[in-house]
Design an enzyme around this catalytic site. Structure first.
Site, PDB file in Angstrom:
ATOM      1  N   ASP A  12     -28.436   0.437 -38.225  1.00 56.98           N
ATOM      2  CA  ASP A  12     -29.162   0.422 -36.954  1.00 56.98           C
ATOM      3  C   ASP A  12     -30.200   1.537 -36.931  1.00 56.98           C
ATOM      4  O   ASP A  12     -29.860   2.705 -37.105  1.00 56.98           O
ATOM      5  CB  ASP A  12     -28.156   0.608 -35.809  1.00 56.98           C
ATOM      6  CG  ASP A  12     -28.716   0.196 -34.466  1.00 56.98           C
ATOM      7  OD1 ASP A  12     -29.910   0.435 -34.212  1.00 56.98           O
ATOM      8  OD2 ASP A  12     -27.962  -0.361 -33.657  1.00 56.98           O
ATOM      9  N   GLN A  13     -31.446   1.165 -36.741  1.00 51.41           N
ATOM     10  CA  GLN A  13     -32.521   2.122 -36.513  1.00 51.41           C
ATOM     11  C   GLN A  13     -32.852   2.934 -37.769  1.00 51.41           C
ATOM     12  O   GLN A  13     -33.159   4.113 -37.691  1.00 51.41           O
ATOM     13  CB  GLN A  13     -32.158   3.044 -35.332  1.00 51.41           C
ATOM     14  CG  GLN A  13     -33.360   3.632 -34.614  1.00 51.41           C
ATOM     15  CD  GLN A  13     -33.022   4.163 -33.235  1.00 51.41           C
ATOM     16  OE1 GLN A  13     -32.658   3.407 -32.357  1.00 51.41           O
ATOM     17  NE2 GLN A  13     -33.140   5.462 -33.034  1.00 51.41           N
ATOM     18  N   CYS A  52     -33.023  -3.339 -30.475  1.00 49.11           N
ATOM     19  CA  CYS A  52     -31.761  -3.835 -31.036  1.00 49.11           C
ATOM     20  C   CYS A  52     -31.518  -5.314 -30.779  1.00 49.11           C
ATOM     21  O   CYS A  52     -31.448  -6.109 -31.721  1.00 49.11           O
ATOM     22  CB  CYS A  52     -30.595  -3.017 -30.477  1.00 49.11           C
ATOM     23  SG  CYS A  52     -30.567  -1.301 -31.039  1.00 49.11           S
ATOM     24  N   HIS A 102     -24.989  -6.789 -30.819  1.00 49.53           N
ATOM     25  CA  HIS A 102     -25.648  -6.705 -29.512  1.00 49.53           C
ATOM     26  C   HIS A 102     -25.963  -8.077 -28.929  1.00 49.53           C
ATOM     27  O   HIS A 102     -27.078  -8.346 -28.489  1.00 49.53           O
ATOM     28  CB  HIS A 102     -26.916  -5.855 -29.585  1.00 49.53           C
ATOM     29  CG  HIS A 102     -27.253  -5.193 -28.281  1.00 49.53           C
ATOM     30  ND1 HIS A 102     -27.955  -4.022 -28.201  1.00 49.53           N
ATOM     31  CD2 HIS A 102     -26.971  -5.536 -27.003  1.00 49.53           C
ATOM     32  CE1 HIS A 102     -28.109  -3.678 -26.943  1.00 49.53           C
ATOM     33  NE2 HIS A 102     -27.520  -4.597 -26.193  1.00 49.53           N
ATOM     34  N   ASP A 291     -31.992  -3.306 -38.324  1.00 43.77           N
ATOM     35  CA  ASP A 291     -32.582  -4.131 -37.267  1.00 43.77           C
ATOM     36  C   ASP A 291     -33.991  -3.676 -36.906  1.00 43.77           C
ATOM     37  O   ASP A 291     -34.841  -4.472 -36.526  1.00 43.77           O
ATOM     38  CB  ASP A 291     -31.686  -4.165 -36.025  1.00 43.77           C
ATOM     39  CG  ASP A 291     -31.339  -2.793 -35.471  1.00 43.77           C
ATOM     40  OD1 ASP A 291     -31.651  -1.770 -36.120  1.00 43.77           O
ATOM     41  OD2 ASP A 291     -30.728  -2.738 -34.379  1.00 43.77           O
ATOM     42  N   HIS A 292     -34.266  -2.379 -37.004  1.00 43.61           N
ATOM     43  CA  HIS A 292     -35.592  -1.805 -36.733  1.00 43.61           C
ATOM     44  C   HIS A 292     -35.558  -0.376 -37.239  1.00 43.61           C
ATOM     45  O   HIS A 292     -34.557   0.054 -37.832  1.00 43.61           O
ATOM     46  CB  HIS A 292     -35.938  -1.842 -35.232  1.00 43.61           C
ATOM     47  CG  HIS A 292     -34.876  -1.243 -34.370  1.00 43.61           C
ATOM     48  ND1 HIS A 292     -34.673   0.113 -34.270  1.00 43.61           N
ATOM     49  CD2 HIS A 292     -33.920  -1.814 -33.600  1.00 43.61           C
ATOM     50  CE1 HIS A 292     -33.658   0.344 -33.470  1.00 43.61           C
ATOM     51  NE2 HIS A 292     -33.168  -0.798 -33.052  1.00 43.61           N
TER      52      HIS A 292
END
Length: 504
Positions: A12-13, A52, A102, A291-292
């Site tokens: 994540d991130q 997300c 999410h 995801d990003h």
């Protein structure tokens, strides 16, 4: 031929600029480096949306947010949207998720037969932005710069507790899969919440970066008025005026972020060891992605929510039987993962492509081309109208009805400091992107659909929080009476079946 198993490792991130060709050499990530050596590595992979829930819904479905309706972190992911888990399940796979995805709404599976953990974030409509209130800041759930000023060391946090649980359940499931309780091929998605802020790491990982040479951004913070309009909205959404960010804050936040990448590397290494020790590695596709990204202080920006490289670019590596390792520089999208996995698993892509905005990446591996620009969308907090972007070749183009267009030459200007949209020498390139964007998007309609979705959800959420409250958060089921030894089992059979491998 036995269909390959699939292990998806999602984080994540994670800023994709730290993975120019696998993990940067200065990161302490030996397990990811070993995975990179045998993977097809996509140096310019982009999220479909730098947030997300919309980014993950797009990754799972292969559809842009304008098609899924998952515009923000509180938009429902509808049950009738096919995902890679649906496609693989139809093709005979068992599908399982350990960790974060999410999902918002009452469907908390979206094609997965099982979830081993709950999610770390809420599944309801509480985090809905409201375009009717431009500039509104919702303090109880918006990001703020306290994640930066509070960066440091701890031995347990909310996020660490979650990822420790995710890894534990994923490890147990890999052992169960090896013991052959189900003859079908499997797809296991293991999704961690790190290195997402807050920027807090365990001491053992923090200490690895004491002498790191990358604790300050390449592009220092810029004055507020020197930023583009959307970046100013991000600053305002993050309550920047309430914090005085120092170089020490920046260094501590980046150090903790890098430390948490090493924390993830250990988790992933342990899973890969189990995969090898249980003799499943040779017939398993392994995918690693995020995801990003996270801006990590570049230009003064943190977190995500923009189309700048730190926020929108993600790592993507695929190791698959019969797929040669190597580096691909062509821009690709997380939208491409669903058709790629389905193709590698032998699923008829005619059954997949009507539901996907992505493309299989296998032709790229064989020397072909992706064929069209990579598309991105953003319509969540810190925006006041939908924003879109196209990445093609050396160029990145952004468009929002509220803001001036942007055009960057990423080959000559990787830090995106020179906007060429107003340069007469690039007028033809700008016009070509305008034509492509107009052919793909009706931004007036997009805006109307986002506003309608937000308004509906705000009414529904207000109603559902009055009186009896029945949350949609996933409740993991532990079948305790089917574990270990119970009296409907034969102890001899149990001990024999649960030992793997035999004869060691």
């Amino acid at each position: 031929m036995t269909p390959p198993n699939i292990l998806i490792l999602m984080v994540d991130q994670l800023n994709g600029t730290l993975f120019p060709d696998g993990p940067a050499r200065w990161l302490h990530t030996p397990n990811l480096a070993r995975l990179a050596e045998r993977s097809l590595r996509f140096a310019n992979a982009y999220t479909a949306s730098p947030l997300c829930a919309p980014g993950r819904a797009s990754f799972m479905s292969g559809q842009l947010p304008s098609r899924t309706g998952v515009y923000d972190n509180a938009a429902e992911f509808r049950s009738d949207i096919p995902t890679f888990a649906h496609h693989l399940r139809r093709a005979g796979y068992q599908t399982c998720l350990s960790g974060k995805m999410h999902f918002v709404g009452p469907d908390q599976l979206h094609g997965f037969e099982e979830r081993l953990t709950t999610d770390i974030y809420p599944a309801d409509f509480g985090w809905t932005p409201d375009y009717r209130r431009p500039g509104q800041r919702i303090d109880w759930w918006y990001h703020n710069m306290g994640s930066v000023t509070g960066a440091g060391v701890a031995e347990i946090t909310n996020q660490m507790e979650y990822d420790d649980e995710v890894a534990h359940h994923a490890t147990a499931r890999l052992y169960d899969l090896a013991r052959g309780r189900d003859d079908r091929p499997w797809c296991l998605t293991v999704s961690f919440t790190h290195p997402h802020d807050p920027y807090v790491a365990r001491r053992a990982y923090w200490d690895r970066y004491e002498t790191c040479a990358h604790l300050q951004p390449q592009v220092p913070a810029m004055a507020y008025d020197d930023h583009d309009p959307h970046s100013r909205r991000i600053f305002d959404a993050n309550d920047w005026r309430s914090y005085a960010i120092t170089d020490d804050h920046i260094a501590r936040a980046r150090r903790a972020y890098f430390a948490n990448i090493s924390y993830l590397d250990d988790k992933i290494g342990a899973l890969m060891t189990v995969l090898a020790d249980t003799r499943q590695a040779d017939n398993t596709i392994v995918v690693f992605l995020s995801d990003h990204g996270d801006m990590l202080g570049e230009r003064g920006l943190w977190f995500k929510m923009s189309f700048f490289e730190g926020s929108a670019r993600v790592p993507l590596m695929i190791a698959a039987p019969g797929l040669a390792a190597g580096r691909i520089d062509d821009p690709v999208s997380t939208l491409d993962v669903t058709p790629t996995l389905c193709g590698l698993a032998g699923v008829d892509l005619a059954e997949v492509m009507p539901w996907s905005d992505g493309q299989s990446l296998v032709p790229l591996a064989e020397g072909g081309a992706r064929g069209e620009a990579v598309a991105m969308e953003y319509a969540a907090e810190a925006s006041e109208a939908p924003m879109v972007a196209l990445r093609e070749g050396r160029w990145k183009y952004t468009n929002c009805p509220l803001d001036p267009e942007q055009l960057f030459d990423l080959r000559a200007d990787p830090n995106e400091l020179t906007d060429l949209a107003g340069d007469p020498g690039h007028a033809a390139t700008l016009e070509s992107f305008r034509i492509k964007a107009a052919a793909r998007w009706d931004l007036e309609r997009f805006d109307a659909e986002v506003r309608a979705s937000q308004a509906r959800r705000l009414v529904v959420y207000d109603a559902l929080r009055r009186g009896g409250y029945y949350p949609w958060d996933f409740q993991p089921l532990q079948r305790a009476s089917e574990r270990y030894m119970r009296n409907h089992m034969d102890l001899n059979d149990l001990e024999e079946s649960q030992r793997f491998p035999r004869g060691e």
